[in-house]
Enzyme design. Structure first.
Site, mmCIF file in Angstrom:
data_model
loop_
_atom_site.group_PDB
_atom_site.id
_atom_site.type_symbol
_atom_site.label_atom_id
_atom_site.label_comp_id
_atom_site.label_asym_id
_atom_site.label_seq_id
_atom_site.Cartn_x
_atom_site.Cartn_y
_atom_site.Cartn_z
ATOM 1 N N GLU A 205 14.338 36.176 44.928
ATOM 2 C CA GLU A 205 13.456 37.196 44.352
ATOM 3 C C GLU A 205 12.509 37.779 45.402
ATOM 4 O O GLU A 205 11.288 37.806 45.238
ATOM 5 C CB GLU A 205 12.684 36.628 43.156
ATOM 6 N N GLU B 24 20.080 33.009 38.517
ATOM 7 C CA GLU B 24 19.101 32.448 37.576
ATOM 8 C C GLU B 24 19.382 33.067 36.229
ATOM 9 O O GLU B 24 19.504 34.286 36.117
ATOM 10 C CB GLU B 24 17.660 32.773 37.978
#
Length: 812
Positions: free
Chosen positions: A407, A482
């Site tokens: 991220e 994820e």
């Protein structure tokens, strides 16, 4: 502490360290440390402390930041003269500075990275020596609970002057089939003696036992390669060995081998390094996912933070092994080490037990997520960290991908591809056998050119983008790096049940109907549909396998970020709930994301994932429990998780209807059940045949306590652990779902109560406490033997008004 350039180099970059002029009295060889605490490693100072309400919830409300010192006295014998002596640190949080006999000799900035410091020129043979390690964990450097201290193992390694550099050993299998395999071994041999030497090097291949040690006769052996090494020289040797009908490493049968590198001088063995490895072939295909040894293997994965619940960040092999055993029961075959390199022993466990691993390096690159995080070190340290990371872990057959980050803000920046390419090139130069990935939260990073910098693309929480990504990138493999981020508290249920994912709040808990998540995430069902509709997706890594310390979404820091609600309406509902609770300080210490709670107890979601990941296993699970005296006559929806394709629900013998799973349905729901005490029974079917049955009943009042050890016989080495579950039950021995009595644990015998927990994210009782409330009928005690114990240990649990229980543990 910020980056400090004045600490001595131990790699290509200088680490952080003490500021000029800092009082370094603790580093002195003469310092009297007799009043200091004696402790064993690994050690996490934060988890030993009480919870502090004023600390931010995002880091678990434990005091992990600050400066700490560790000291060790060493006596070297005369036999150590001429030996090379290296300090190996598997992990130290963080900004390590190592002092030998008062002299600064090295250190490392990144707290999750293993590193080495050569002590040969500092330690004195035949004398007492001192080692001191200064650590500095800056506040505002972590998004979760990182722990503090020498939280992984520390080793002192002695070798001869002519030696193999173990961190530069590289074993891989470029050719693999059922009939034959080629094993390529690269060994680096160094000469640290003052004169030239003639070194002979050879390699033997053995089968490995469960501990990765060679057994039996060699399966293959090379001829000796001889080389003259000048003082200070380093020589690389390359070998290729052929094996017939090799035993392959696989998730179902994780066979391992050992490459033994032998270095001789004048016919005398000078060094030996054993390198466990696995013979296996891996491939990612854009249209067909992950392949292991020529067959497609769906990645049934979870993301895992590095803490071990009540044990904190201090690594323990048995605690990690227990987690893996529980995950395997659910059907997990893959881990993502989010968001940092794991302890070396975790990869030894995944090698031995047959899990595949995405090994992750960083949570940040050049752009900060927290003011004092790794972005400060990235310019000077990222290459050293990347090379050290790959060299340490590249011989593990369980590692299938290198993830360079998670991220990252750079995903949507013009500079992003350049930074990613630089890291990818470093990784490929150390290991050309595996592909590189990232965990990408930015949708457009799959289309803006960033995706071309990796070999396999990972999307975080983007099941609705899988098809569009594949159309735009038909040759690039894809997986869910994820997924879900569903939140729940074990055994807590909120009514009415809605499908609004921002709902489900019940006090400081989240309802366990598994329908609730932050705005960016979803229920498991949504991700399942995304994969079933896009079969090219290699699989998923659920956030998370276990609850972990810190990041207690939806109760992070204060009312303003409650649940990170995305819409004004959802924020208003959350604010209303907080006002009802009457506080702006949120108590949560740990996350709600786990499929298991912090103590390792199964949440309802366990059975939902098991029904998908182990479809061959007959299973059926009913939720909620059936102890609702205040809900008589009220609608109380019932959900069933089953590997069957249909089921019939009965309440006190009356059928409430038979339901069949439709396309894209992964649970069966009876939304209009009216509560009455008694018994709920479900009969599940598969293709019309009886498949599995389950029931929940209204229990009697709490009467008794029960204790059950996961292992009643453990090693008396001071490290092995027994995890003991205390259950509050009625007279018939049934767990009483909403019971929360205060329990007291006592030990009789040569053992130690290491920690207690109950999985309640709001419980601020110290993990070291011998007293703890049960949370929805369950609590956990962790026990070990004192080293060398020969007598058994009895653990007893008591609570006011309940019959006590005890369990006997034996040493082995």
């Amino acid at each position: 502490m910020d980056f400090r350039p004045w600490l001595l180099k131990t790699s290509d970059a200088p680490p952080a360290g003490p500021a000029p002029g800092e009082d370094l009295v603790y580093a002195s060889r003469a310092f009297d440390d007799s009043g200091w605490r004696l402790l064993d490693l690994p050690h996490d100072w934060g988890v030993e402390s009480p919870f502090v309400q004023a600390l931010p919830g995002e880091t678990g409300k434990l005091p992990w930041h600050g400066v700490a010192w560790y000291r060790k006295r060493l006596h070297l014998t005369a036999a150590d003269a001429g030996r090379r002596i290296v300090l190996e640190v598997d992990g130290a949080l963080s900004n390590s500075a190592v002092f030998c006999n008062g002299r600064l000799v090295g250190g490392w900035a990144y707290g999750y990275m293993s590193f080495q410091v050569d002590l040969t020129g500092c330690l004195q043979a035949g004398a007492d020596n001192s080692l001191a390690i200064r650590l500095d964990n800056p506040a505002g450097s972590s998004r979760w609970y990182p722990g503090g201290g020498l939280y992984r193992h520390v080793w002192l390694t002695r070798t001869g002057a002519v030696h193999v550099l173990a961190d530069q050993q590289f074993v891989h299998t470029p050719e693999v089939s059922a009939e034959k395999a080629t094993v390529a071994v690269r060994s680096a041999v160094a000469n640290s003696s003052p004169g030239p030497v003639k070194a002979a090097v050879e390699v033997e291949i053995f089968r490995a036992d469960a501990q990765g040690r060679p057994v039996g006769a060699p399966l293959a052996r090379t001829r000796e390669l001889v080389h003259h090494l000048k003082p200070g020289a380093l020589q690389t040797f390359d070998f290729n060995l052929k094996l017939s009908r090799p035993a392959l490493w696989d998730v179902k049968s994780p066979h391992r081998h050992v490459a033994v590198t032998l270095v001789s001088q004048g016919g005398r063995l000078r060094d030996r390094v054993d390198t466990p490895f696995g013979i296996r072939q891996i491939a990612f295909k854009a249209d067909d996912g992950f392949h292991l040894n020529g067959r497609r293997v769906a990645l049934k994965g979870v993301c895992m933070h590095h803490d071990l619940g009540a044990l904190g960040a201090a690594f323990n092999v048995r605690a990690a092994e227990r987690q893996l055993e529980l995950l395997r029961e659910m059907g997990v075959n893959a881990l993502r080490t989010s968001h940092n390199p794991p302890a070396p022993e975790l990869l030894e466990l995944t090698d031995r037990m047959g899990f595949v691993v995405i090994n992750e390096l960083f949570d940040t690159w050049t752009q900060a997520k927290k003011p004092q995080d790794y972005h400060q070190h990235f310019p000077a340290w990222s290459e050293a960290d990347a090379r050290t990371w790959v060299r340490r872990d590249r011989n593990h057959p369980s590692v299938i991908l290198w993830s360079t980050g998670n991220e990252l803000h750079e995903l949507g920046m013009k500079m992003g591809p350049a930074v990613s390419n630089r890291l990818a090139n470093i990784v490929r130069s150390e290991d050309p056998t595996r592909l590189i990935t990232v965990g990408a939260h930015d949708v457009e990073s799959g289309f803006n050119g960033f995706q071309k910098t990796v070999g396999v693309f990972g999307y975080n929480y983007k099941p609705h983008e899988y098809a569009r990504f594949h159309r735009a990138n038909p040759t690039l493999p894809l997986y869910g790096s994820e997924t879900a981020s569903t939140v729940s508290s074990r055994g807590e249920y909120h009514f009415p049940v809605t499908d609004d994912k921002a709902g489900g709040l019940t006090g400081y808990h989240v309802s366990s109907y598994d329908l609730y998540s932050p705005w960016w995430a979803s229920s498991p069902d949504v991700e399942f549909r995304g994969q079933d509709q896009n079969r090219f997706v290699a699989g998923e890594f659920v956030w998370t396998g276990f609850d972990y310390l810190g990041e207690p979404t939806p109760f992070n820091d204060d009312a303003t970020n409650l649940f990170n609600f995305h819409t004004p309406e959802a924020r208003a509902r959350a604010a209303e709930e907080l006002a009802r609770l009457g506080t702006l300080q949120l108590p949560s210490r740990s996350s709600y994301f786990g499929i298991f709670d912090l103590a390792g107890f199964k949440k309802d979601r366990f059975w939902l994932y098991q029904s998908r990941w182990r479809p061959e296993l007959p299973s059926a699970h009913i939720l909620p429990h059936w102890n609702w005296p205040e809900r008589v006559g009220q609608v109380t929806p019932v959900h069933v998780y089953t590997s069957g394709d249909e089921a019939e629900l009965f309440l006190n013998g009356r059928s409430l209807g038979r339901r069949k799973k439709g396309d894209g349905e992964y649970r069966l729901r009876w939304n209009d059940v009216v509560y009455e005490p008694g018994e709920l029974t479900v009969v599940a079917y598969w293709k019309g045949q009886d498949w599995a049955r389950s029931r929940v009943v209204t229990t009697g009042p709490a009467q008794l306590l029960q204790l059950a050890a996961d292992r009643a016989e453990i090693r008396a080495d001071g490290r092995d652990l027994s995890f003991i579950t205390a259950t509050v039950v009625d007279q018939a021995g049934r767990a009483v779902p909403r019971s929360k009595p205060r329990l007291t644990f006592t030990i009789d015998g040569p053992g130690e109560l290491v920690a207690t927990d109950n999985g309640d994210p709001t419980d601020h009782t110290s993990f070291k406490s011998a007293q703890r409330h049960a949370f929805n009928a369950l609590a956990l005690a962790i026990v070990k033997f004192k080293p060398g114990a020969t007598q058994p240990v009895t653990l007893k649990v008591t609570a006011e008004g309940l019959a006590p229980a005890e369990v006997l543990l034996h040493p082995r």
